[in-house]
Design a protein around this motif. Structure first.
Motif, PDB file in Angstrom:
ATOM      1  N   VAL A 563       0.835  -1.200   0.000  1.00  0.00           N
ATOM      2  CA  VAL A 563       0.000   0.000   0.000  1.00  0.00           C
ATOM      3  C   VAL A 563       0.873   1.255   0.000  1.00  0.00           C
ATOM      4  CG1 VAL A 563      -1.739   1.307   1.294  1.00  0.00           C
ATOM      5  CG2 VAL A 563      -1.946  -1.176   1.088  1.00  0.00           C
ATOM      6  N   VAL A 564       1.952   1.224   0.746  1.00  0.00           N
ATOM      7  CA  VAL A 564       2.868   2.369   0.758  1.00  0.00           C
ATOM      8  C   VAL A 564       3.430   2.604  -0.647  1.00  0.00           C
ATOM      9  CG1 VAL A 564       5.082   3.214   1.631  1.00  0.00           C
ATOM     10  CG2 VAL A 564       3.468   2.113   3.190  1.00  0.00           C
ATOM     11  N   LYS A 565       3.763   1.530  -1.340  1.00  0.00           N
ATOM     12  CA  LYS A 565       4.351   1.644  -2.679  1.00  0.00           C
ATOM     13  C   LYS A 565       3.335   2.135  -3.709  1.00  0.00           C
ATOM     14  CE  LYS A 565       6.570  -1.144  -6.289  1.00  0.00           C
ATOM     15  NZ  LYS A 565       7.053  -2.503  -6.654  1.00  0.00           N
ATOM     16  N   SER A 566       2.120   1.582  -3.685  1.00  0.00           N
ATOM     17  CA  SER A 566       1.146   1.866  -4.741  1.00  0.00           C
ATOM     18  C   SER A 566       0.170   2.982  -4.395  1.00  0.00           C
ATOM     19  CB  SER A 566       0.346   0.590  -5.055  1.00  0.00           C
ATOM     20  OG  SER A 566       1.205  -0.459  -5.453  1.00  0.00           O
ATOM     21  N   GLY A 567      -0.023   3.250  -3.112  1.00  0.00           N
ATOM     22  CA  GLY A 567      -0.985   4.253  -2.702  1.00  0.00           C
ATOM     23  C   GLY A 567      -2.413   3.760  -2.814  1.00  0.00           C
ATOM     24  N   LEU A 568      -3.357   4.601  -2.389  1.00  0.00           N
ATOM     25  CA  LEU A 568      -4.779   4.262  -2.437  1.00  0.00           C
ATOM     26  C   LEU A 568      -5.512   5.210  -3.381  1.00  0.00           C
ATOM     27  CD1 LEU A 568      -5.569   3.596   1.350  1.00  0.00           C
ATOM     28  CD2 LEU A 568      -5.165   1.895  -0.447  1.00  0.00           C
ATOM     29  N   ARG A 569      -6.495   4.675  -4.078  1.00  0.00           N
ATOM     30  CA  ARG A 569      -7.304   5.476  -5.007  1.00  0.00           C
ATOM     31  C   ARG A 569      -8.532   6.057  -4.318  1.00  0.00           C
ATOM     32  NH1 ARG A 569      -5.943   0.764  -7.395  1.00  0.00           N
ATOM     33  NH2 ARG A 569      -7.980  -0.157  -6.902  1.00  0.00           N
ATOM     34  N   GLN A 570      -8.982   5.398  -3.261  1.00  0.00           N
ATOM     35  CA  GLN A 570     -10.215   5.823  -2.597  1.00  0.00           C
ATOM     36  C   GLN A 570      -9.933   6.944  -1.584  1.00  0.00           C
ATOM     37  OE1 GLN A 570      -8.849   2.803  -2.507  1.00  0.00           O
ATOM     38  NE2 GLN A 570     -10.349   1.166  -2.853  1.00  0.00           N
ATOM     39  N   PRO A 571     -10.972   7.696  -1.236  1.00  0.00           N
ATOM     40  CA  PRO A 571     -10.869   8.560  -0.060  1.00  0.00           C
ATOM     41  C   PRO A 571     -10.529   7.699   1.164  1.00  0.00           C
ATOM     42  CG  PRO A 571     -12.832   9.096  -1.307  1.00  0.00           C
ATOM     43  CD  PRO A 571     -12.282   7.835  -1.911  1.00  0.00           C
ATOM     44  N   ALA A 572      -9.666   8.205   2.024  1.00  0.00           N
ATOM     45  CA  ALA A 572      -9.213   7.406   3.167  1.00  0.00           C
ATOM     46  C   ALA A 572      -9.091   8.279   4.408  1.00  0.00           C
ATOM     47  CB  ALA A 572      -7.888   6.728   2.863  1.00  0.00           C
ATOM     48  N   MET A 573      -9.321   7.634   5.542  1.00  0.00           N
ATOM     49  CA  MET A 573      -9.152   8.311   6.831  1.00  0.00           C
ATOM     50  C   MET A 573      -8.350   7.408   7.752  1.00  0.00           C
ATOM     51  SD  MET A 573     -12.000   9.480   9.714  1.00  0.00           S
ATOM     52  CE  MET A 573     -12.297  11.134   9.080  1.00  0.00           C
ATOM     53  N   TRP A 574      -7.449   8.019   8.497  1.00  0.00           N
ATOM     54  CA  TRP A 574      -6.739   7.322   9.573  1.00  0.00           C
ATOM     55  C   TRP A 574      -7.162   7.951  10.894  1.00  0.00           C
ATOM     56  CZ3 TRP A 574      -4.964   8.073   4.780  1.00  0.00           C
ATOM     57  CH2 TRP A 574      -4.351   6.992   4.128  1.00  0.00           C
ATOM     58  N   ILE A 575      -7.590   7.137  11.839  1.00  0.00           N
ATOM     59  CA  ILE A 575      -7.820   7.604  13.215  1.00  0.00           C
ATOM     60  C   ILE A 575      -6.776   6.905  14.068  1.00  0.00           C
ATOM     61  CG2 ILE A 575      -9.443   7.855  15.118  1.00  0.00           C
ATOM     62  CD1 ILE A 575     -11.725   7.560  13.202  1.00  0.00           C
ATOM     63  N   THR A 576      -5.876   7.686  14.650  1.00  0.00           N
ATOM     64  CA  THR A 576      -4.740   7.107  15.354  1.00  0.00           C
ATOM     65  C   THR A 576      -4.303   8.037  16.479  1.00  0.00           C
ATOM     66  OG1 THR A 576      -2.535   6.143  15.008  1.00  0.00           O
ATOM     67  CG2 THR A 576      -3.096   8.071  13.662  1.00  0.00           C
ATOM     68  N   ARG A 577      -3.043   7.962  16.884  1.00  0.00           N
ATOM     69  CA  ARG A 577      -2.505   8.830  17.944  1.00  0.00           C
ATOM     70  C   ARG A 577      -1.047   9.092  17.628  1.00  0.00           C
ATOM     71  NH1 ARG A 577      -1.508   4.333  21.581  1.00  0.00           N
ATOM     72  NH2 ARG A 577      -1.131   2.514  20.353  1.00  0.00           N
ATOM     73  N   ASP A 578      -0.443  10.025  18.330  1.00  0.00           N
ATOM     74  CA  ASP A 578       0.965  10.364  18.134  1.00  0.00           C
ATOM     75  C   ASP A 578       1.873   9.275  18.698  1.00  0.00           C
ATOM     76  OD1 ASP A 578       0.620  12.813  16.829  1.00  0.00           O
ATOM     77  OD2 ASP A 578       0.402  13.898  18.719  1.00  0.00           O
ATOM     78  N   ALA A 579       3.126   9.316  18.273  1.00  0.00           N
ATOM     79  CA  ALA A 579       4.128   8.392  18.803  1.00  0.00           C
ATOM     80  C   ALA A 579       4.287   8.551  20.306  1.00  0.00           C
ATOM     81  CB  ALA A 579       5.466   8.614  18.101  1.00  0.00           C
ATOM     82  N   THR A 580       4.061   9.768  20.809  1.00  0.00           N
ATOM     83  CA  THR A 580       4.183  10.006  22.253  1.00  0.00           C
ATOM     84  C   THR A 580       3.222   9.123  23.038  1.00  0.00           C
ATOM     85  OG1 THR A 580       4.819  12.297  21.840  1.00  0.00           O
ATOM     86  CG2 THR A 580       4.048  11.761  24.056  1.00  0.00           C
ATOM     87  N   ASP A 581       1.993   8.981  22.552  1.00  0.00           N
ATOM     88  CA  ASP A 581       1.016   8.131  23.243  1.00  0.00           C
ATOM     89  C   ASP A 581       1.372   6.659  23.106  1.00  0.00           C
ATOM     90  OD1 ASP A 581      -0.839   9.989  24.400  1.00  0.00           O
ATOM     91  OD2 ASP A 581      -1.518  10.472  22.392  1.00  0.00           O
ATOM     92  N   MET A 582       1.974   6.273  21.985  1.00  0.00           N
ATOM     93  CA  MET A 582       2.426   4.893  21.840  1.00  0.00           C
ATOM     94  C   MET A 582       3.528   4.579  22.846  1.00  0.00           C
ATOM     95  SD  MET A 582       2.483   4.306  17.705  1.00  0.00           S
ATOM     96  CE  MET A 582       0.949   4.005  16.808  1.00  0.00           C
ATOM     97  N   ARG A 583       4.432   5.528  23.022  1.00  0.00           N
ATOM     98  CA  ARG A 583       5.525   5.321  23.993  1.00  0.00           C
ATOM     99  C   ARG A 583       4.988   5.311  25.424  1.00  0.00           C
ATOM    100  NH1 ARG A 583       8.143   9.216  20.309  1.00  0.00           N
ATOM    101  NH2 ARG A 583       9.468   7.978  18.919  1.00  0.00           N
ATOM    102  N   LEU A 584       3.980   6.136  25.691  1.00  0.00           N
ATOM    103  CA  LEU A 584       3.364   6.119  27.020  1.00  0.00           C
ATOM    104  C   LEU A 584       2.701   4.771  27.268  1.00  0.00           C
ATOM    105  CD1 LEU A 584       2.571   7.597  29.619  1.00  0.00           C
ATOM    106  CD2 LEU A 584       0.523   8.429  28.412  1.00  0.00           C
TER     107      LEU A 584
END
Length: 692
Positions: A563-584
Motif C-alpha cells: 500500500v505504501v508503494k502503490s498508494g490508495l485510489r479511494q478517499p481514506a481516513m486514519w484515526i490514530t494517535r501520536d508516537a508520544t502516546d504509543m511510547r506512554l
C-alpha cells in the motif's frame, strides 16, 4: 469512669485542630515544592515530615486546655494496648492491609497489567522503614484518633465522624501527592481510598476501647509496601485499592452499625456468653468483610457492562451468515483439501421491536473467551462477564423501510479478536443508516465457531506477529504457513481476499436473501471498509486490491509495504494517535518497541501524503490501542493499570464515532461533513489534517 466514657469527653475543638494542622503543615508544603526528597527515604518528598504535625497540633490544644498533665495523658495513649480486650483485634489490625494488598496485586496481575520485576530494599532498609512508618503513624494517630475523634464523636455518629476525619485526612495529603508527580485521577482515587481507610480505622478504634495503639498499628501497615519494594508505584492502582477498601468499609458499617461501628452493640455482651459472642461478632465482621470484599470487588472491577445507546434514529437488527469459498484453500489449516470458511455477522437499520429480547454481545461466549484468554495468557474467568452482556440489536428484526437501500461497510477485527470487538462503533453507524458486515477471519480471530459446532482457533500472538509484521517492516521474512509460501511475504493479501469474497456473498444476499430480510436493501455501489489494528492493515490492502470499496477507514494500524508503494485510489481516513502516546502505552503496559512505532507512524503518513483523493489524518491525544475497541468498556480499572489510555473511555468512543460517521457520510452518502474541515471546538483533543 470507663475508658470509653473518658475518650468520648470533648477535648477542645476538632475544627480548631484542623485549622492549626494545615497552618503547621504550610512550611512543609513549601519545602516539598522544591522537589527535594527525604534523605533517609528518597521515595518520599520532604512534605512527609508533616506526619508529626497532627500530634503537635493536638499537643498545643491539649496543653492550652489541660496543661502538661494533659500532654502526658495524650502521649500515654500510644501504649494503651490494655484497652484491647482480645488479641483477635490485634490480628485483624495487622492482617487487613496485607490481605487487601494481596487481593489488589492478584487482580492487578490477572488484569493483564505489565508489571516489572519486584525490586526489594535490603533487610536493614526494610526494618528501618518499618520503624519510620510506625513512628509516623504515632505522629498522625495521636492527633486524628487521640484528639480530634473525641470532639467529633460527641456530636456525630461514628460513621459521620470517620467520614469527616477521612475527608480532612485526604485533603491534607493532596499537595504531597501532587508533589510526588501523580495526576489528578490518581490523586482523586487515592483520596477516596484514604476516606475508606479512616472508616476502617474508626471501626478498629471503636471495637478496642478507643485504643490509639490499634490505630497506630493499622496505620503503619498501610505504608509498609512502600518500604519493601523500591518500585512499588508500578504495582499500585489507587482506583483498585479504593474499590476493595470501599467494599470493606461498607460491609463493616452494615454489620457493626453506623452509630458506633461496634460489633458488640449488635449482640448481647453480658457475662461469659456475651464475651464469646462479642469475639465471634468481631471475627465475623473482619473475616466476613474481607471475603465479601473480594466477591463484590470482582463484580465492580469486572462488571456486566452496558453499551451506551446509539444516537441515530434507527433501531438495530442483526443476522449471521456462514459462507464457504470453494475456490480457495484455507492456508490456516493443515488439511490441503480444506476450503476457506468465514462467519459474517451483519447489523442493519431495523424497525423498532421494543419488546424483543436483545442479542447477546458474544453468541459463542464460552468458546470465544476461552480462546481469547488462552491467546492473551490470562485466566478465562476475567472474561466471564462478557457472556452476560447484551447489545442494542435484535436478532432477525424486520429491516427499516424508509430508504430504498443502505450503504454497506465491512468491519475487520484485530489480531486474536472477534467480529464483535467494535460493537460500540458498529451499532452507532447502523443507527445512522448503514449496514455493517463484520468478518470473523479464521486463523486471525481468537476462535471461530461454525454452525455445525466446529471451531477454528486462531494462531498465537507471536505467530500472527511474525506473519503480519513482515507486511510493513522491510527486514522481516514471514515463515511458511502449513507449507504455503505467503503472497506478499505476509498473511495480509490472503486476509484481504476474505473481504472481496464477502462482498461477492453480500451481492448474492442482496439479490436473494435466504432469510428474506436483506434482499434489495444493500447499496453495493456504496461500500466501504474499516478495521482496527490487524483489521486496519487488511482494510488498507483490501482497498488497494478491490475497487468496489469506495471509502477506507484505518484505525491505529500500519500500512503494508504494498500500500505504501502503490498508494490508495479511494478517499481514506486514519484515526490514530501520536508516537508520544504509543511510547506512554509502552511505559505503562509494555509492547510497542521503537521500530514498530516508527513503522506505524511513517507508513500511515506516507500513504496519507500520497493520496490522489480526499484524505484525513486524525490523531486523538490520550488514546491507547485498546481505546479503539470495546475493551475499554470491560472494566473501569483498565485505565489505572495502563491497558487503556488517559482519555476517558466514553469520550474516546464518542470521538471515534463522530469522525467515522462524518467520513462515511461524506464519501458514501454525499452529505456535508463540517467536522472534517479542520480543528473542532467540540473535540479539542483531536488534531485533524485534511487533503481536499
Amino acid at each position: 469512669m470507663t475508658p470509653d466514657r473518658l475518650s468520648r469527653k470533648p477535648t477542645g475543638s476538632p475544627w480548631l485542630f484542623f485549622l492549626l494542622l494545615f497552618l503547621l503543615s504550610l512550611p512543609f508544603y513549601v519545602l516539598g515544592a522544591a522537589g527535594d526528597r527525604l534523605p533517609i527515604a528518597s521515595f518520599l518528598p520532604l512534605t512527609a515530615l508533616m506526619a508529626f504535625m497532627p500530634v503537635i497540633a493536638a499537643l498545643i490544644l491539649v496543653v492550652r486546655d489541660s496543661g502538661l498533665a494533659g500532654a502526658r495523658a495524650l502521649f500515654a495513649r500510644v501504649l494503651d494496648y490494655d484497652r484491647i480486650n482480645s488479641v483477635q483485634w490485634l490480628l485483624v489490625a495487622l492482617l487487613i492491609m496485607p490481605v487487601v494488598f494481596l487481593l489488589h496485586y492478584g487482580v492487578y496481575r490477572l488484569s493483564g497489567a505489565a508489571l516489572p520485576d519486584a525490586q526489594l530494599f535490603s533487610i536493614l532498609e526494610i526494618l528501618a522503614f518499618a520503624l519510620m512508618f510506625l513512628v509516623g503513624a504515632v505522629g498522625e494517630e495521636l492527633g486524628w484518633q487521640g484528639y480530634a475523634f473525641a470532639g467529633l464523636s460527641a456530636r456525630w455518629s461514628a460513621l459521620t465522624t470517620s467520614l469527616i476525619l477521612g475527608t480532612v485526612w485526604a485533603l491534607w495529603h493532596v499537595i504531597p501527592y501532587a508533589q510526588m508527580g501523580h495526576d489528578v485521577g490518581w490523586i482523586a482515587w487515592q483520596c477516596l481510598a484514604t476516606i475508606a481507610l479512616r472508616v476502617i480505622i474508626v471501626w478498629l478504634f471503636a471495637n478496642t476501647g478507643h485504643s490509639v495503639f490499634i490505630a497506630v498499628l493499622f496505620h503503619a501497615t498501610i505504608n509498609i509496601p512502600w518500604g519493601i519494594l523500591t518500585n512499588y508505584d508500578a504495582y499500585y492502582a489507587p482506583f483498585l485499592l479504593f474499590v476493595i477498601l470501599a467494599v470493606v468499609a461498607v460491609i463493616v458499617v452494615v454489620l457493626a452499625g453506623a452509630a458506633t461501628l461496634r460489633a458488640s452493640d449488635r449482640c448481647d455482651h453480658s457475662g461469659s456468653k456475651g464475651s464469646a459472642r462479642y469475639l465471634a461478632a468481631g471475627g465475623a465482621v473482619g473475616s466476613g468483610a474481607l471475603i465479601l470484599a473480594a466477591a463484590i470487588a470482582f463484580r465492580i472491577v469486572l462488571p456486566v457492562f452496558h453499551f451506551p445507546r446509539p444516537t441515530g434514529p434507527y433501531a438495530i437488527g442483526t443476522v449471521t451468515y456462514h459462507w464457504v469459498d470453494a475456490n480457495r484453500p484455507d492456508i490456516f489449516r493443515a488439511d490441503p483439501a480444506a476450503r476457506r470458511e468465514v462467519m459474517v455477522q451483519v447489523w442493519y437499520p431495523a424497525q423498532a421491536v421494543p419488546a424483543a429480547p436483545r442479542a447477546p454481545y458474544l453468541a459463542d461466549a464460552d468458546a470465544v473467551t476461552a480462546a481469547f484468554a488462552r491467546l492473551q495468557r490470562k485466566p478465562q474467568f476475567l472474561f466471564s462477564p462478557l457472556k452476560y452482556v447484551t447489545t442494542d440489536a435484535v436478532s432477525s428484526a424486520p429491516i427499516a423501510n424508509d430508504q430504498r437501500n443502505y450503504p454497506v461497510l465491512i468491519f475487520l477485527e484485530g489480531a486474536t479478536g472477534f467480529r464483535q470487538m467494535n460493537t460500540y462503533q458498529i451499532e452507532e453507524l447502523v443507527s445512522h443508516g448503514y449496514i455493517v458486515a463484520a468478518i470473523d477471519q479464521p486463523g486471525a480471530a481468537a476462535n471461530v465457531v461454525f454452525p455445525d459446532g466446529r471451531q477454528q482457533a486462531g494462531l498465537t500472538v507471536a505467530q500472527l506477529h511474525a506473519m503480519v509484521g513482515s507486511s510493513y517492516m522491510r527486514d522481516r521474512v514471514a515463515p511458511r504457513l502449513n507449507g504455503h509460501v505467503l503472497e506478499g511475504n505476509s498473511i495480509i493479501p490472503y486476509l484481504a481476499q476474505d473481504v472481496s469474497f464477502t462482498l461477492d456473498q453480500l451481492a448474492e444476499v442482496n439479490r436473494a436473501d435466504a432469510g428474506g430480510i436483506l434482499t434489495g436493501k444493500l447499496d453495493m455501489q456504496g461500500t466501504g471498509v474499516f478495521g482496527i489494528s490487524l483489521g486496519g492493515i487488511v482494510a488498507g490492502d483490501s482497498c488497494l486490491r478491490d475497487p468496489r470499496l469506495k471509502a477506507c477507514l484505518v484505525m491505529d494500524a500500519a500500512m503494508s509495504l504494498d500500500v505504501v508503494k502503490s498508494g490508495l485510489r479511494q478517499p481514506a481516513m486514519w484515526i490514530t494517535r501520536d508516537a508520544t502516546d504509543m511510547r506512554l502505552e509502552r511505559q505503562r503496559s509494555g509492547g510497542w518497541p521503537e521500530p514498530e512505532i516508527e513503522s506505524h507512524q511513517t507508513s500511515m503518513r506516507s500513504v496519507y501524503e500520497s493520496l490522489a483523493r480526499s484524505g484525513y489524518f486524525v490523531r486523538v491525544s490520550g488514546m491507547f490501542h485498546s481505546n479503539f475497541t470495546d475493551i475499554s468498556n470491560w472494566s473501569p480499572v483498565l485505565s489505572q493499570i495502563g491497558v487503556t489510555g488517559p482519555i476517558d473511555a466514553v469520550r474516546a468512543h464518542t470521538i471515534v464515532n463522530a469522525y467515522s460517521r462524518a467520513f462515511f457520510d461524506r464519501h458514501l452518502k454525499g452529505r456535508p461533513a463540517p467536522l472534517l474541515a479542520g480543528p473542532s471546538d467540540a473535540y479539542p483533543e483531536v488534531k485533524v489534517e485534511t487533503k481536499p
